[in-house]
Design an enzyme around this catalytic site. Structure first.
Site, PDB file in Angstrom:
ATOM      1  N   GLU A  66      11.484   6.562  -1.048  1.00  0.00           N
ATOM      2  CA  GLU A  66      11.683   5.753  -2.268  1.00  0.00           C
ATOM      3  C   GLU A  66      12.553   6.513  -3.259  1.00  0.00           C
ATOM      4  O   GLU A  66      12.214   7.644  -3.620  1.00  0.00           O
ATOM      5  CB  GLU A  66      10.330   5.417  -2.889  1.00  0.00           C
ATOM      6  CG  GLU A  66       9.508   4.508  -1.981  1.00  0.00           C
ATOM      7  CD  GLU A  66       8.155   4.105  -2.573  1.00  0.00           C
ATOM      8  OE1 GLU A  66       7.851   4.509  -3.705  1.00  0.00           O
ATOM      9  OE2 GLU A  66       7.423   3.374  -1.910  1.00  0.00           O
ATOM     10  N   ALA A 111       0.839  -1.208   0.000  1.00  0.00           N
ATOM     11  CA  ALA A 111       0.000   0.000   0.000  1.00  0.00           C
ATOM     12  C   ALA A 111       0.872   1.255   0.000  1.00  0.00           C
ATOM     13  O   ALA A 111       1.127   1.841  -1.072  1.00  0.00           O
ATOM     14  CB  ALA A 111      -0.958  -0.032   1.181  1.00  0.00           C
ATOM     15  N   ARG A 112       1.328   1.673   1.169  1.00  0.00           N
ATOM     16  CA  ARG A 112       2.195   2.844   1.254  1.00  0.00           C
ATOM     17  C   ARG A 112       3.212   2.652   2.364  1.00  0.00           C
ATOM     18  O   ARG A 112       2.874   2.136   3.443  1.00  0.00           O
ATOM     19  CB  ARG A 112       1.370   4.110   1.568  1.00  0.00           C
ATOM     20  CG  ARG A 112       0.654   4.698   0.347  1.00  0.00           C
ATOM     21  CD  ARG A 112       1.627   5.308  -0.663  1.00  0.00           C
ATOM     22  NE  ARG A 112       0.964   5.803  -1.847  1.00  0.00           N
ATOM     23  CZ  ARG A 112       0.764   5.139  -2.983  1.00  0.00           C
ATOM     24  NH1 ARG A 112       1.177   3.890  -3.098  1.00  0.00           N
ATOM     25  NH2 ARG A 112       0.186   5.712  -4.015  1.00  0.00           N
ATOM     26  N   HIS A 124       8.409  -0.741  -5.626  1.00  0.00           N
ATOM     27  CA  HIS A 124       7.115  -0.107  -5.938  1.00  0.00           C
ATOM     28  C   HIS A 124       6.597  -0.548  -7.315  1.00  0.00           C
ATOM     29  O   HIS A 124       6.415   0.263  -8.223  1.00  0.00           O
ATOM     30  CB  HIS A 124       7.239   1.429  -5.864  1.00  0.00           C
ATOM     31  CG  HIS A 124       5.933   2.115  -5.638  1.00  0.00           C
ATOM     32  ND1 HIS A 124       5.808   3.250  -4.883  1.00  0.00           N
ATOM     33  CD2 HIS A 124       4.676   1.830  -6.071  1.00  0.00           C
ATOM     34  CE1 HIS A 124       4.533   3.644  -4.869  1.00  0.00           C
ATOM     35  NE2 HIS A 124       3.835   2.792  -5.580  1.00  0.00           N
TER      36      HIS A 124
HETATM   37  P1  NAD Z   1      -9.349   2.355  -1.623  1.00  0.00           P
HETATM   38  O1  NAD Z   1      -9.590   3.787  -1.298  1.00  0.00           O
HETATM   39  O2  NAD Z   1     -10.264   1.669  -2.565  1.00  0.00           O
HETATM   40  O3  NAD Z   1      -9.320   1.509  -0.260  1.00  0.00           O
HETATM   41  C1  NAD Z   1      -8.713   1.942   0.924  1.00  0.00           C
HETATM   42  C2  NAD Z   1      -9.513   1.342   2.083  1.00  0.00           C
HETATM   43  O4  NAD Z   1      -8.827   1.654   3.295  1.00  0.00           O
HETATM   44  C3  NAD Z   1     -10.926   1.924   2.199  1.00  0.00           C
HETATM   45  O5  NAD Z   1     -11.892   0.890   2.195  1.00  0.00           O
HETATM   46  C4  NAD Z   1     -10.920   2.642   3.537  1.00  0.00           C
HETATM   47  O6  NAD Z   1     -12.151   2.565   4.219  1.00  0.00           O
HETATM   48  C5  NAD Z   1      -9.831   1.864   4.277  1.00  0.00           C
HETATM   49  N1  NAD Z   1      -9.286   2.582   5.411  1.00  0.00           N
HETATM   50  C6  NAD Z   1      -9.069   3.911   5.549  1.00  0.00           C
HETATM   51  N2  NAD Z   1      -8.561   4.170   6.782  1.00  0.00           N
HETATM   52  C7  NAD Z   1      -8.457   2.968   7.416  1.00  0.00           C
HETATM   53  C8  NAD Z   1      -7.987   2.574   8.700  1.00  0.00           C
HETATM   54  N3  NAD Z   1      -7.562   3.475   9.596  1.00  0.00           N
HETATM   55  N4  NAD Z   1      -7.997   1.270   9.007  1.00  0.00           N
HETATM   56  C9  NAD Z   1      -8.432   0.342   8.119  1.00  0.00           C
HETATM   57  N5  NAD Z   1      -8.921   0.663   6.898  1.00  0.00           N
HETATM   58  C10 NAD Z   1      -8.911   1.956   6.545  1.00  0.00           C
HETATM   59  O7  NAD Z   1      -7.846   2.285  -2.126  1.00  0.00           O
HETATM   60  P2  NAD Z   1      -7.157   1.109  -2.944  1.00  0.00           P
HETATM   61  O8  NAD Z   1      -7.247   1.408  -4.384  1.00  0.00           O
HETATM   62  O9  NAD Z   1      -7.642  -0.179  -2.426  1.00  0.00           O
HETATM   63  O10 NAD Z   1      -5.618   1.340  -2.519  1.00  0.00           O
HETATM   64  C11 NAD Z   1      -5.154   0.918  -1.259  1.00  0.00           C
HETATM   65  C12 NAD Z   1      -3.718   1.385  -1.033  1.00  0.00           C
HETATM   66  O11 NAD Z   1      -2.857   0.820  -2.034  1.00  0.00           O
HETATM   67  C13 NAD Z   1      -3.503   2.890  -1.129  1.00  0.00           C
HETATM   68  O12 NAD Z   1      -2.568   3.279  -0.133  1.00  0.00           O
HETATM   69  C14 NAD Z   1      -2.874   3.085  -2.487  1.00  0.00           C
HETATM   70  O13 NAD Z   1      -2.159   4.253  -2.571  1.00  0.00           O
HETATM   71  C15 NAD Z   1      -2.009   1.834  -2.545  1.00  0.00           C
HETATM   72  N6  NAD Z   1      -1.580   1.436  -3.897  1.00  0.00           N
HETATM   73  C16 NAD Z   1      -0.318   0.989  -4.061  1.00  0.00           C
HETATM   74  C17 NAD Z   1       0.096   0.580  -5.315  1.00  0.00           C
HETATM   75  C18 NAD Z   1       1.487   0.069  -5.548  1.00  0.00           C
HETATM   76  O14 NAD Z   1       2.026   0.311  -6.614  1.00  0.00           O
HETATM   77  N7  NAD Z   1       2.074  -0.659  -4.623  1.00  0.00           N
HETATM   78  C19 NAD Z   1      -0.775   0.635  -6.399  1.00  0.00           C
HETATM   79  C20 NAD Z   1      -2.066   1.067  -6.185  1.00  0.00           C
HETATM   80  C21 NAD Z   1      -2.468   1.467  -4.913  1.00  0.00           C
HETATM   81  C1  MLT Z   2      -0.587   3.926  -7.088  1.00  0.00           C
HETATM   82  O1  MLT Z   2      -0.771   4.211  -5.900  1.00  0.00           O
HETATM   83  O2  MLT Z   2      -1.482   3.975  -7.917  1.00  0.00           O
HETATM   84  C2  MLT Z   2       0.765   3.490  -7.506  1.00  0.00           C
HETATM   85  O3  MLT Z   2       1.584   3.562  -6.399  1.00  0.00           O
HETATM   86  C3  MLT Z   2       1.156   4.363  -8.666  1.00  0.00           C
HETATM   87  C4  MLT Z   2       2.445   4.126  -9.379  1.00  0.00           C
HETATM   88  O4  MLT Z   2       2.957   3.027  -9.491  1.00  0.00           O
HETATM   89  O5  MLT Z   2       2.930   5.124  -9.872  1.00  0.00           O
END
Ligand code: NAD
Ligand code: MLT
Length: 312
Positions: A262, A232-233, A280
């Site tokens: 990063e 996630a982050r 990432h």
């Molecule tokens: P999303 O908004 O659909 O889901 C996030 C969920 O987290 C929501 O359901 C929300 O209710 C929940 N949430 C918020 N605060 C919370 C807490 N304190 N405790 C528990 N749950 C909580 O987002 P998504 O598209 O599922 O993305 C999730 C994460 O993945 C984000 O941080 C996004 O930036 C990250 N991400 C990373 C990559 C990567 O390249 N590794 C790619 C895409 C997304």
């Molecule tokens: C995302 O949160 O959508 C990804 O971290 C984006 C990316 O890979 O640039």
């Protein structure tokens, strides 16, 4: 003519949409310093970025021409939203295009941890044949805790169920009915869910509430030998606390795709035992990049040419 600046890698399909539009002029420039982005923005109506470009207050201050920022990815945590709003700039993102790819990366890392793929790969390269030392664990029948049941969390849950795992979840914003629909046992407290899993994967945004959500105190209450994944982050799991737990053996393995910095300068977590790292790559598939690029191109075009706002 509207001028759109692109400072991170954008898939060719997205670029083509912009280049084919007679109302848009595209300016692709990567590897710019913050000062260079600031300068380039002076002649841009819109900008598309991914993760690398950071649009800080300093960069966004005094940009009278800039009207829109689109992040080709999920969330807008590399953009100072307060500064953008103050400057009258609309901030949008592409929330769904990389869901499947990031869920697949999470499952890949979980399986990699379970079967020691990282150490098996590197010891084979070193000419070794270490079968006994690299005995793994089956995921079928094990419990996966998913913290954050949004797009990616739910998608991971479904895939894990396909692997015959029991999935439990924590998300204060998800209803019990929706969790039940997905066959997920919903916990009300993060302090409780962490005690009842063999694998734990976080899928929340990084906020003040989720920073250090998984820390030494919570790790101490987990099952010995738990495995932890963060796609996630960086910062949702405290990196020093995770490194300590890997060193002590309390956590049997961890996999992170994202880091507080990063690329990370602090190597302690990456060098910890049984730590599997990727740079990432969650959204880095041809399919996800094409989808987010197409969506980002459409969003910025619709805003600049028709004043239409999507995913702000
Ligand atoms: P999303 O908004 O659909 O889901 C996030 C969920 O987290 C929501 O359901 C929300 O209710 C929940 N949430 C918020 N605060 C919370 C807490 N304190 N405790 C528990 N749950 C909580 O987002 P998504 O598209 O599922 O993305 C999730 C994460 O993945 C984000 O941080 C996004 O930036 C990250 N991400 C990373 C990559 C990567 O390249 N590794 C790619 C895409 C997304
Ligand atoms: C995302 O949160 O959508 C990804 O971290 C984006 C990316 O890979 O640039």
């Amino acid at each position: 003519m509207y001028r759109v600046l692109i400072t991170d890698n954008l898939s060719p399909a997205g670029l083509k949409i912009l280049e084919d539009n007679p109302e848009i002029e595209v300016d692709v420039r990567s590897g710019l310093s913050p000062e260079e982005v600031r300068e380039a923005l002076k002649s841009a109506d819109g900008i598309i970025i991914r993760s690398a470009t950071k649009l800080t207050d300093e960069v966004l201050k005094g940009q009278p021409r800039l009207k829109a920022i689109v992040r080709a990815g999920v969330g807008v945590d590399n953009i100072d939203r307060v500064a953008a709003t103050r400057e009258g700039i609309v901030v949008m993102n592409t929330p769904a295009g990389n869901t499947t790819s990031t869920a697949e990366q999470t499952i890949a890392l979980m399986m990699g941890l379970a079967r020691n793929i990282g150490p098996a790969y590197s010891t084979m390269k070193e000419g070794k044949w270490e079968r006994k030392k690299l005995t793994g664990t089956q995921v079928a029948g094990k419990t996966l805790a998913v913290v954050g049941l949004g797009r990616i969390g739910l998608s991971v849950a479904q895939r894990a169920q396909g692997l015959e795992m029991k999935v439990i979840g924590y998300d204060p914003f998800l209803s019990a009915e929706k969790a039940a629909e997905y066959g997920i046992e919903l916990y009300k407290e993060v302090d409780e869910i962490v005690k009842h899993c063999d694998f734990l994967s976080v899928h929340t945004p990084l906020t003040d509430e989720t920073r250090d959500l998984i820390n030494a105190e919570r790790i101490a209450t987990m099952r010995p030998g738990v495995r932890i994944i963060n796609c996630a982050r960086g910062g949702i799991i405290n990196e020093d606390d995770l490194a300590d737990a890997l060193e002590s053996g309390k956590v049997a393995g961890a996999a992170c795709d994202v880091f507080t910095q990063e690329p990370p300068e602090n190597r302690r977590l990456i060098d910890a035992p049984n730590m599997l790292s990727t740079p990432h790559l969650g959204a880095s598939t041809d399919e996800a990049q094409e989808m987010v690029a197409l969506e980002a191109a459409e969003i910025i075009t619709d805003y600049l040419t028709r004043n239409e706002i999507r995913h702000a």
